[in-house]
Design a protein around this motif. Structure first.
Motif, PDB file in Angstrom:
ATOM      1  N   PRO A 230      50.658  41.601  55.790  1.00 35.72           N
ATOM      2  CA  PRO A 230      49.501  42.053  55.013  1.00 35.72           C
ATOM      3  C   PRO A 230      48.198  41.819  55.758  1.00 35.72           C
ATOM      4  N   LYS A 231      47.246  42.718  55.547  1.00 37.07           N
ATOM      5  CA  LYS A 231      45.931  42.609  56.182  1.00 37.07           C
ATOM      6  C   LYS A 231      44.853  42.571  55.108  1.00 37.07           C
ATOM      7  N   MET A 232      43.971  41.585  55.192  1.00 33.17           N
ATOM      8  CA  MET A 232      42.972  41.379  54.155  1.00 33.17           C
ATOM      9  C   MET A 232      42.035  42.573  54.018  1.00 33.17           C
ATOM     10  N   ARG A 233      41.805  43.293  55.116  1.00 32.26           N
ATOM     11  CA  ARG A 233      40.880  44.434  55.042  1.00 32.26           C
ATOM     12  C   ARG A 233      41.357  45.503  54.060  1.00 32.26           C
ATOM     13  N   ASP A 234      42.670  45.504  53.775  1.00 33.13           N
ATOM     14  CA  ASP A 234      43.196  46.478  52.821  1.00 33.13           C
ATOM     15  C   ASP A 234      42.675  46.232  51.409  1.00 33.13           C
ATOM     16  N   ILE A 235      42.352  44.992  51.088  1.00 34.95           N
ATOM     17  CA  ILE A 235      41.838  44.666  49.761  1.00 34.95           C
ATOM     18  C   ILE A 235      40.316  44.703  49.727  1.00 34.95           C
ATOM     19  N   LEU A 236      39.682  44.471  50.875  1.00 33.62           N
ATOM     20  CA  LEU A 236      38.217  44.432  50.921  1.00 33.62           C
ATOM     21  C   LEU A 236      37.594  45.798  50.674  1.00 33.62           C
ATOM     22  N   GLY A 237      38.333  46.866  50.919  1.00 29.21           N
ATOM     23  CA  GLY A 237      37.776  48.211  50.752  1.00 29.21           C
ATOM     24  C   GLY A 237      38.023  48.829  49.397  1.00 29.21           C
ATOM     25  N   ILE A 238      38.486  48.049  48.413  1.00 32.34           N
ATOM     26  CA  ILE A 238      38.785  48.575  47.076  1.00 32.34           C
ATOM     27  C   ILE A 238      37.609  48.304  46.142  1.00 32.34           C
ATOM     28  N   PRO A 239      36.860  49.333  45.718  1.00 39.15           N
ATOM     29  CA  PRO A 239      35.641  49.114  44.921  1.00 39.15           C
ATOM     30  C   PRO A 239      35.878  48.387  43.604  1.00 39.15           C
ATOM     31  N   HIS A 240      36.962  48.724  42.874  1.00 43.21           N
ATOM     32  CA  HIS A 240      37.099  48.116  41.562  1.00 43.21           C
ATOM     33  C   HIS A 240      37.497  46.641  41.644  1.00 43.21           C
ATOM     34  N   GLU A 360      46.820  42.059  38.316  1.00 45.69           N
ATOM     35  CA  GLU A 360      47.601  43.288  38.293  1.00 45.69           C
ATOM     36  C   GLU A 360      46.931  44.403  39.086  1.00 45.69           C
ATOM     37  N   ASN A 361      45.597  44.473  39.022  1.00 41.34           N
ATOM     38  CA  ASN A 361      44.881  45.473  39.821  1.00 41.34           C
ATOM     39  C   ASN A 361      45.059  45.201  41.313  1.00 41.34           C
ATOM     40  N   ALA A 362      45.024  43.930  41.700  1.00 39.08           N
ATOM     41  CA  ALA A 362      45.245  43.581  43.107  1.00 39.08           C
ATOM     42  C   ALA A 362      46.686  43.860  43.518  1.00 39.08           C
ATOM     43  N   GLU A 363      47.631  43.573  42.638  1.00 38.67           N
ATOM     44  CA  GLU A 363      49.045  43.800  42.919  1.00 38.67           C
ATOM     45  C   GLU A 363      49.327  45.288  43.120  1.00 38.67           C
ATOM     46  N   SER A 368      51.410  41.893  48.410  1.00 42.92           N
ATOM     47  CA  SER A 368      51.370  40.793  49.372  1.00 42.92           C
ATOM     48  C   SER A 368      49.977  40.213  49.566  1.00 42.92           C
ATOM     49  N   LEU A 369      48.967  40.847  48.996  1.00 45.06           N
ATOM     50  CA  LEU A 369      47.585  40.415  49.233  1.00 45.06           C
ATOM     51  C   LEU A 369      46.972  39.718  48.027  1.00 45.06           C
ATOM     52  N   GLN A 370      47.781  39.030  47.245  1.00 46.70           N
ATOM     53  CA  GLN A 370      47.269  38.394  46.037  1.00 46.70           C
ATOM     54  C   GLN A 370      46.251  37.292  46.353  1.00 46.70           C
ATOM     55  N   SER A 371      46.564  36.425  47.284  1.00 46.05           N
ATOM     56  CA  SER A 371      45.620  35.355  47.635  1.00 46.05           C
ATOM     57  C   SER A 371      44.327  35.919  48.210  1.00 46.05           C
ATOM     58  N   SER A 372      44.436  36.980  49.002  1.00 48.59           N
ATOM     59  CA  SER A 372      43.239  37.599  49.584  1.00 48.59           C
ATOM     60  C   SER A 372      42.338  38.180  48.497  1.00 48.59           C
ATOM     61  N   ALA A 373      42.949  38.803  47.488  1.00 49.87           N
ATOM     62  CA  ALA A 373      42.156  39.351  46.385  1.00 49.87           C
ATOM     63  C   ALA A 373      41.433  38.239  45.642  1.00 49.87           C
ATOM     64  N   ILE A 417      30.154  43.778  30.991  1.00 49.57           N
ATOM     65  CA  ILE A 417      30.802  44.812  30.191  1.00 49.57           C
ATOM     66  C   ILE A 417      30.969  46.129  30.961  1.00 49.57           C
ATOM     67  N   PRO A 418      29.946  46.646  31.646  1.00 46.71           N
ATOM     68  CA  PRO A 418      30.182  47.875  32.426  1.00 46.71           C
ATOM     69  C   PRO A 418      31.210  47.683  33.549  1.00 46.71           C
ATOM     70  N   CYS A 419      31.197  46.505  34.195  1.00 41.31           N
ATOM     71  CA  CYS A 419      32.146  46.265  35.288  1.00 41.31           C
ATOM     72  C   CYS A 419      33.579  46.180  34.778  1.00 41.31           C
ATOM     73  N   LEU A 420      33.756  45.752  33.534  1.00 42.92           N
ATOM     74  CA  LEU A 420      35.099  45.673  32.960  1.00 42.92           C
ATOM     75  C   LEU A 420      35.741  47.056  32.891  1.00 42.92           C
ATOM     76  N   PHE A 421      34.926  48.093  32.698  1.00 40.26           N
ATOM     77  CA  PHE A 421      35.437  49.461  32.618  1.00 40.26           C
ATOM     78  C   PHE A 421      35.998  49.937  33.964  1.00 40.26           C
ATOM     79  N   ALA A 422      35.642  49.258  35.056  1.00 37.23           N
ATOM     80  CA  ALA A 422      36.143  49.669  36.370  1.00 37.23           C
ATOM     81  C   ALA A 422      37.597  49.269  36.572  1.00 37.23           C
ATOM     82  N   GLY A 423      38.077  48.295  35.812  1.00 37.54           N
ATOM     83  CA  GLY A 423      39.451  47.845  35.957  1.00 37.54           C
ATOM     84  C   GLY A 423      40.455  48.910  35.553  1.00 37.54           C
TER      85      GLY A 423
END
Length: 441
Positions: A230-240, A360-363, A368-373, A417-423
């Motif tokens: 797993p590579k951490m950069r894969d999780i860093l580029g996810i906006p939500h 769950e969103n990270a999964e 494999s990137l749960q700790s990174s998230a 509250i607005p950020c919760l809608f991104a999930g």
């Protein structure tokens, strides 16, 4: 079956089921509790600052620097633990914590306090990602919110335990040093227990979305594909992932204030004695933990994370209108115990389901990137902790604790509250079908 390669790298090649899985989940939660408990200082903060002749603003700088250390440790260790396993980083950190806590009893200067707080914060940041990863590893989705409710027993339960311990033992020993001797003893014994019981999942098992423990073993045994590191950069580029982290970190401004300055606030704003303030503060953490578990169970039953969390956030905002009206008034110890209990409980309703939603969103991005998230969340929440420890003392000095809490509540709820809608996940419909177990390559 465990793959034995030493105390720090024992891996399970089959997913644990039944009581074995619950036991491993408990050990992961215990590790998070110990790392969080040993970093506790709020219950003795009034006594320590007076004894060392340190101002609240100076302590705010110490806290800010230590929080930076915590955020950095999470970013460094989390991707390594995703690649090589959580245990080999977590266990040595717990033993380092025990040594540092004993040394806290010897602190006699601002520089000594700063050094030890940095070391303790480094381990605390390390534990956030590694233990969150372990909790995900040992909790299928149908029970994940409840599992993360127990995981939150680390920071929440440790606050309660530290406040309760201070309220009980400070009148006996009459010194803040006693709390660190007690804490170091607890850390040493617990680290030994954790070292001999904790396990990692093999990389192949970690690479699966965990819906059902029995089906996961079947799927893993049939899967012959090679596992990509797993590579951490894969999780860093996810906006939500970032939006969820930012939103809840702002929402936790009040929580962070209580964690850093709770007894101090009660002493300053309501005139309680330090040991009484510590005793009152423990009820905030007790009911916060209780509602974390209840809200987690409800959201697991419904498989609805966002609506439960939103309900808690709205109730919290409404209740704070009443709580803030108490400042400037005389409030009995018993009444304040009730009021702080409700405050902690409402925060728990919002936060517990959010933990499962975030996991769950990270999964779904990469199992494999749960700790990174969680390191991303740790970074954002630690930055919010820095703002709290730096800005809160300035606002308090200028216009009082109630002014700071108005800011914390208003900004926190409006952003969360607005950020919760991104999930990603349902709002008002129960999930009928679950996604098939897949391996992310």
């Amino acid at each position: 079956m465990p793959k034995s390669t030493g105390l720090l790298s024992r891996e399970l090649t089959e997913y644990p089921v039944g009581g074995k899985r619950i036991w491993l989940l408990f050990i992961a939660i215990l590790a998070n509790f110990i790392a969080s408990y040993e970093a506790q200082i709020a219950p003795v903060l009034p006594l320590l600052l007076n004894d060392l002749n340190i101002t609240l603003a100076q302590y705010g700088v110490v806290s800010a620097i230590s929080v930076i250390a915590s955020a950095i440790s999470g970013l460094i260790v989390a991707p390594l633990s995703d690649k090589y396993g959580r245990v080999r980083f977590l266990v040595p950190g717990l033993f380092l914590t025990a040594v540092c806590v004993f040394c806290m009893a010897l602190v006699s200067s601002l520089s000594g306090l700063l050094l030890l707080r940095i070391l303790l914060a480094f381990v605390d940041g390390l534990a956030l990602g590694t233990t969150a990863g372990l909790v995900r590893d040992f909790s299928p989705r149908l029970g994940r919110a409840l599992a993360f409710g127990f995981w939150t027993f680390g920071p929440v339960g440790s606050n309660f335990f530290a406040a309760a311990m201070a309220g009980w033992t400070l009148p006996i020993y009459q010194s803040w040093q006693s709390q660190f001797i007690i804490g170091g003893s607890v850390a040493t014994v617990s680290a030994i227990v954790i070292m001999f019981n904790i396990r990692d999942l093999s990389p192949k098992l970690r690479a699966h979305v965990i819906e059902n423990e029995v089906e996961l073993n079947k799927k893993a045994s049939e899967d012959k594909k090679a596992i990509t590191k797993p590579k951490m950069r894969d999780i860093l580029g996810i906006p939500h992932i970032w939006m969820l982290s930012i939103g809840v970190s702002f929402f936790l401004l009040t929580y962070l204030t209580i964690a850093s300055f709770g007894p101090k606030m009660l002493v300053d704003a309501f005139g309680y004695e330090p040991h009484a303030a510590a005793s009152i503060a423990k009820y905030f953490w007790l009911f916060n933990l209780l509602t974390l578990l209840i809200a987690g169970w409800v959201s697991d039953r419904l498989q609805l994370r966002k609506i439960v969390s939103l309900t808690g956030a709205i109730l919290f905002a409404l209740y704070m209108l009443f709580f803030l009206s108490l400042f400037g008034k005389e409030v009995s110890d018993g009444a304040m115990m009730i009021y702080t209990s409700i405050l902690g409980g409402l925060i728990g309703i919002a936060y517990g389901p959010w933990c499962a939603l975030f996991s769950e969103n990270a999964e779904d991005v990469n199992p494999s990137l749960q700790s990174s998230a969680w390191a991303v969340f740790g970074l954002v929440s630690k930055m919010m902790g820095i703002l709290t420890t730096l800005i809160a003392p300035l606002v308090v000095a200028a216009s009082g604790w109630d002014s700071w809490l108005w800011i914390a509540v208003g900004v926190g709820v409006i952003i969360y509250i607005p950020c919760l809608f991104a999930g990603k996940g349902p709002w008002l419909r129960k999930k009928v079908e679950h996604k098939p177990i897949t391996t992310v390559q």
